[in-house]
Design a protein around this motif. Structure first.
Motif, PDB file in Angstrom:
ATOM      1  N   TYR A 238      76.821 -49.432 -40.691  1.00 27.92           N
ATOM      2  CA  TYR A 238      76.913 -48.878 -39.347  1.00 27.92           C
ATOM      3  C   TYR A 238      75.650 -49.197 -38.550  1.00 27.92           C
ATOM      4  O   TYR A 238      75.718 -49.628 -37.394  1.00 27.92           O
ATOM      5  CB  TYR A 238      77.138 -47.364 -39.405  1.00 27.92           C
ATOM      6  CG  TYR A 238      77.369 -46.746 -38.051  1.00 27.92           C
ATOM      7  CD1 TYR A 238      78.646 -46.660 -37.525  1.00 27.92           C
ATOM      8  CD2 TYR A 238      76.310 -46.287 -37.291  1.00 27.92           C
ATOM      9  CE1 TYR A 238      78.867 -46.107 -36.272  1.00 27.92           C
ATOM     10  CE2 TYR A 238      76.520 -45.745 -36.037  1.00 27.92           C
ATOM     11  CZ  TYR A 238      77.797 -45.647 -35.539  1.00 27.92           C
ATOM     12  OH  TYR A 238      78.008 -45.117 -34.297  1.00 27.92           O
ATOM     13  N   LYS A 239      74.498 -48.995 -39.181  1.00 23.36           N
ATOM     14  CA  LYS A 239      73.237 -49.267 -38.497  1.00 23.36           C
ATOM     15  C   LYS A 239      73.146 -50.745 -38.128  1.00 23.36           C
ATOM     16  O   LYS A 239      72.744 -51.089 -37.018  1.00 23.36           O
ATOM     17  CB  LYS A 239      72.047 -48.855 -39.358  1.00 23.36           C
ATOM     18  CG  LYS A 239      70.727 -49.049 -38.643  1.00 23.36           C
ATOM     19  CD  LYS A 239      69.554 -48.586 -39.451  1.00 23.36           C
ATOM     20  CE  LYS A 239      68.280 -48.839 -38.653  1.00 23.36           C
ATOM     21  NZ  LYS A 239      67.098 -48.660 -39.436  1.00 23.36           N
ATOM     22  N   ARG A 240      73.535 -51.625 -39.051  1.00 29.83           N
ATOM     23  CA  ARG A 240      73.510 -53.064 -38.760  1.00 29.83           C
ATOM     24  C   ARG A 240      74.421 -53.398 -37.586  1.00 29.83           C
ATOM     25  O   ARG A 240      74.044 -54.157 -36.687  1.00 29.83           O
ATOM     26  CB  ARG A 240      73.962 -53.870 -39.982  1.00 29.83           C
ATOM     27  CG  ARG A 240      72.859 -54.152 -40.946  1.00 29.83           C
ATOM     28  CD  ARG A 240      73.326 -54.945 -42.137  1.00 29.83           C
ATOM     29  NE  ARG A 240      73.845 -56.259 -41.755  1.00 29.83           N
ATOM     30  CZ  ARG A 240      74.364 -57.105 -42.618  1.00 29.83           C
ATOM     31  NH1 ARG A 240      74.432 -56.797 -43.899  1.00 29.83           N
ATOM     32  NH2 ARG A 240      74.811 -58.272 -42.228  1.00 29.83           N
ATOM     33  N   ALA A 241      75.617 -52.853 -37.572  1.00 30.13           N
ATOM     34  CA  ALA A 241      76.557 -53.122 -36.489  1.00 30.13           C
ATOM     35  C   ALA A 241      76.046 -52.559 -35.166  1.00 30.13           C
ATOM     36  O   ALA A 241      76.148 -53.210 -34.119  1.00 30.13           O
ATOM     37  CB  ALA A 241      77.931 -52.545 -36.830  1.00 30.13           C
TER      38      ALA A 241
ATOM     39  N   GLN B 161      73.672 -53.462 -29.862  1.00 28.96           N
ATOM     40  CA  GLN B 161      72.563 -53.200 -28.953  1.00 28.96           C
ATOM     41  C   GLN B 161      71.856 -54.496 -28.567  1.00 28.96           C
ATOM     42  O   GLN B 161      71.525 -54.712 -27.395  1.00 28.96           O
ATOM     43  CB  GLN B 161      71.591 -52.238 -29.626  1.00 28.96           C
ATOM     44  CG  GLN B 161      70.556 -51.662 -28.717  1.00 28.96           C
ATOM     45  CD  GLN B 161      69.805 -50.584 -29.433  1.00 28.96           C
ATOM     46  OE1 GLN B 161      69.294 -50.803 -30.517  1.00 28.96           O
ATOM     47  NE2 GLN B 161      69.743 -49.421 -28.827  1.00 28.96           N
ATOM     48  N   HIS B 162      71.658 -55.367 -29.532  1.00 27.37           N
ATOM     49  CA  HIS B 162      71.022 -56.659 -29.278  1.00 27.37           C
ATOM     50  C   HIS B 162      71.864 -57.475 -28.291  1.00 27.37           C
ATOM     51  O   HIS B 162      71.326 -58.097 -27.364  1.00 27.37           O
ATOM     52  CB  HIS B 162      70.838 -57.422 -30.598  1.00 27.37           C
ATOM     53  CG  HIS B 162      70.232 -58.765 -30.431  1.00 27.37           C
ATOM     54  ND1 HIS B 162      68.877 -58.939 -30.215  1.00 27.37           N
ATOM     55  CD2 HIS B 162      70.781 -60.006 -30.423  1.00 27.37           C
ATOM     56  CE1 HIS B 162      68.624 -60.227 -30.088  1.00 27.37           C
ATOM     57  NE2 HIS B 162      69.763 -60.902 -30.210  1.00 27.37           N
TER      58      HIS B 162
ATOM     59  N   ALA C  23      80.118 -55.568 -26.391  1.00 24.08           N
ATOM     60  CA  ALA C  23      79.141 -55.685 -27.485  1.00 24.08           C
ATOM     61  C   ALA C  23      79.659 -54.980 -28.732  1.00 24.08           C
ATOM     62  O   ALA C  23      79.522 -55.487 -29.846  1.00 24.08           O
ATOM     63  CB  ALA C  23      77.800 -55.108 -27.058  1.00 24.08           C
ATOM     64  N   ARG C  24      80.279 -53.816 -28.554  1.00 24.66           N
ATOM     65  CA  ARG C  24      80.849 -53.087 -29.684  1.00 24.66           C
ATOM     66  C   ARG C  24      81.967 -53.901 -30.321  1.00 24.66           C
ATOM     67  O   ARG C  24      82.060 -53.988 -31.544  1.00 24.66           O
ATOM     68  CB  ARG C  24      81.385 -51.734 -29.231  1.00 24.66           C
ATOM     69  CG  ARG C  24      82.008 -50.937 -30.352  1.00 24.66           C
ATOM     70  CD  ARG C  24      82.712 -49.683 -29.829  1.00 24.66           C
ATOM     71  NE  ARG C  24      83.477 -49.078 -30.872  1.00 24.66           N
ATOM     72  CZ  ARG C  24      84.715 -49.453 -31.234  1.00 24.66           C
ATOM     73  NH1 ARG C  24      85.311 -50.446 -30.633  1.00 24.66           N
ATOM     74  NH2 ARG C  24      85.344 -48.834 -32.210  1.00 24.66           N
ATOM     75  N   ALA C  25      82.827 -54.505 -29.511  1.00 16.56           N
ATOM     76  CA  ALA C  25      83.944 -55.296 -30.047  1.00 16.56           C
ATOM     77  C   ALA C  25      83.429 -56.476 -30.878  1.00 16.56           C
ATOM     78  O   ALA C  25      83.965 -56.766 -31.953  1.00 16.56           O
ATOM     79  CB  ALA C  25      84.838 -55.787 -28.917  1.00 16.56           C
ATOM     80  N   VAL C  26      82.388 -57.129 -30.409  1.00 15.82           N
ATOM     81  CA  VAL C  26      81.799 -58.241 -31.159  1.00 15.82           C
ATOM     82  C   VAL C  26      81.197 -57.732 -32.464  1.00 15.82           C
ATOM     83  O   VAL C  26      81.373 -58.334 -33.527  1.00 15.82           O
ATOM     84  CB  VAL C  26      80.752 -58.993 -30.314  1.00 15.82           C
ATOM     85  CG1 VAL C  26      79.981 -59.997 -31.155  1.00 15.82           C
ATOM     86  CG2 VAL C  26      81.422 -59.675 -29.132  1.00 15.82           C
TER      87      VAL C  26
ATOM     88  N   ALA D   4      82.280 -58.850 -36.235  1.00 15.30           N
ATOM     89  CA  ALA D   4      81.287 -59.404 -37.165  1.00 15.30           C
ATOM     90  C   ALA D   4      81.218 -58.574 -38.440  1.00 15.30           C
ATOM     91  O   ALA D   4      81.135 -59.121 -39.543  1.00 15.30           O
ATOM     92  CB  ALA D   4      79.918 -59.458 -36.491  1.00 15.30           C
ATOM     93  N   THR D   5      81.289 -57.270 -38.311  1.00 14.38           N
ATOM     94  CA  THR D   5      81.241 -56.394 -39.490  1.00 14.38           C
ATOM     95  C   THR D   5      82.455 -56.622 -40.370  1.00 14.38           C
ATOM     96  O   THR D   5      82.348 -56.670 -41.596  1.00 14.38           O
ATOM     97  CB  THR D   5      81.151 -54.915 -39.059  1.00 14.38           C
ATOM     98  OG1 THR D   5      79.961 -54.753 -38.289  1.00 14.38           O
ATOM     99  CG2 THR D   5      81.119 -53.988 -40.253  1.00 14.38           C
TER     100      THR D   5
END
Length: 189
Positions: free
Chosen positions: A137-140, A145-146, A158-161, A165-166
């Motif tokens: 979760y922290k990584r995602a 955020q990045h 950004a959340r969807a990407v 990726a996760t």
């Protein structure tokens, strides 16, 4: 071990229970999503009005939806679940999930047969699952955020990407094992 309630001014147990009730959590989620009805909240959560009603009547806190609201609206999970603390997340830092809270959620899911632990020490497995979930979760969250800060994506994009990726990272077997095939191929063997 002290809890957040130990550090706060004394309040009666009934007041604490009111703040921790599913109804109070759902009302705070309505506030977070800026809606004024359970029907509108159901739409925001992509669920049905009947589910909202069931959560209220059974006093069943929708933890998954609360975490999603926290992430999507950049609101503190502590605020959503307890009504305490700052409402808004600090900008510039990725939200971290509380491993003990995750463990408690996993225990409740296990108790209601929503997840299964096969073999081994159940508590140790739940602890490892909670740590792995918090880490991923922290990584995602950091990735999202990045993307917002450096690539100019809005929060939802950004959340969807980050979600995509996760899913790709976890599907290759590096952390959670291979993605399960929904078709049970062993039945024909």
């Amino acid at each position: 071990m002290s809890t957040p309630f130990d550090r706060d001014p004394p309040v009666s147990p009934s007041t604490r229970a009111q703040h921790l009730s599913a109804s109070a959590v759902l009302d705070r989620m309505k506030e977070v999503y800026e809606v004024d009805s359970d029907t509108a909240l159901a739409d925001a959560l992509h669920t049905t009005r009947q589910n909202i009603s069931k959560w209220r009547s059974r006093n069943s806190i929708p933890y998954t939806e609360a975490v999603a609201a926290s992430y999507m609206r950049n609101v503190s999970i502590d605020y959503i679940l307890t009504g305490r603390g700052a409402r808004d997340q600090k900008q510039g830092t990725a939200q971290e999930l509380d491993v003990q809270l995750l463990r408690a959620i996993l225990l409740s899911l296990l108790a209601f047969d929503r997840i299964k632990i096969i073999g081994g020490d159940t508590i140790a497995e739940l602890n490892e699952m909670a740590k792995a979930i918090a880490f991923q979760y922290k990584r995602a969250a950091e990735a999202a955020q990045h993307l917002q800060q450096t690539d100019g994506l809005n929060a939802e994009a950004a959340r969807a990407v980050a979600v995509a990726a996760t899913e790709l990272i976890s599907s290759d077997g590096t952390l959670f094992g291979p993605r399960l095939d929904p078709v049970d191929r062993s039945a024909g063997d």
